[in-house]
Design a protein around this motif. Structure first.
Motif, PDB file in Angstrom:
ATOM      1  N   LEU A 109      -0.963   5.492  22.017  1.00  0.00           N
ATOM      2  CA  LEU A 109      -0.254   6.746  22.260  1.00  0.00           C
ATOM      3  C   LEU A 109       0.520   7.213  21.025  1.00  0.00           C
ATOM      4  N   ALA A 110       1.158   6.297  20.324  1.00  0.00           N
ATOM      5  CA  ALA A 110       1.925   6.668  19.125  1.00  0.00           C
ATOM      6  C   ALA A 110       1.009   7.255  18.059  1.00  0.00           C
ATOM      7  N   GLU A 111      -0.133   6.621  17.831  1.00  0.00           N
ATOM      8  CA  GLU A 111      -1.080   7.128  16.839  1.00  0.00           C
ATOM      9  C   GLU A 111      -1.631   8.482  17.262  1.00  0.00           C
ATOM     10  N   CYS A 112      -1.906   8.633  18.538  1.00  0.00           N
ATOM     11  CA  CYS A 112      -2.427   9.899  19.052  1.00  0.00           C
ATOM     12  C   CYS A 112      -1.408  11.024  18.858  1.00  0.00           C
ATOM     13  N   ARG A 113      -0.149  10.753  19.130  1.00  0.00           N
ATOM     14  CA  ARG A 113       0.911  11.759  18.922  1.00  0.00           C
ATOM     15  C   ARG A 113       0.965  12.189  17.457  1.00  0.00           C
ATOM     16  N   PHE A 114       0.939  11.199  16.557  1.00  0.00           N
ATOM     17  CA  PHE A 114       0.973  11.492  15.130  1.00  0.00           C
ATOM     18  C   PHE A 114      -0.235  12.342  14.722  1.00  0.00           C
ATOM     19  N   MET A 115      -1.413  11.953  15.182  1.00  0.00           N
ATOM     20  CA  MET A 115      -2.640  12.673  14.847  1.00  0.00           C
ATOM     21  C   MET A 115      -2.624  14.095  15.416  1.00  0.00           C
ATOM     22  N   LEU A 116      -2.087  14.251  16.625  1.00  0.00           N
ATOM     23  CA  LEU A 116      -2.035  15.575  17.245  1.00  0.00           C
ATOM     24  C   LEU A 116      -1.073  16.495  16.500  1.00  0.00           C
TER      25      LEU A 116
END
Length: 74
Positions: A33-40
């Motif tokens: 989730l943390a990586e996804c937030r950063f990527m988004l």
């Protein structure tokens, strides 16, 4: 300028998929989730910059009403 959008995260087999509700072309994936937030966030910034360079109007959510709705069904 400050923009405000709504992010949606969905669990998928490879991690999480993130999408901007008001601008559905902004979509990405991350292992967690943390990586996804950063990527988004990065994808959203890049899309805004691209739209500015192309002088295209940036989708805004100023007229949208988004709320969480919970119901109970017997």
């Amino acid at each position: 300028m400050k923009y405000k959008y709504t992010a949606k995260y969905t669990k998928i087999p490879s991690g999480y998929m993130g999408q901007i509700i008001e601008w559905q072309e902004v979509i990405t994936e991350g292992k967690n989730l943390a990586e996804c937030r950063f990527m988004l966030e990065d994808a959203l910034k890049e899309m805004i910059l691209a739209y500015q360079q192309l002088e295209k109007p940036i989708p805004l959510n100023e007229n949208d009403i988004i709320e969480s709705l919970s119901i109970e069904v017997a």
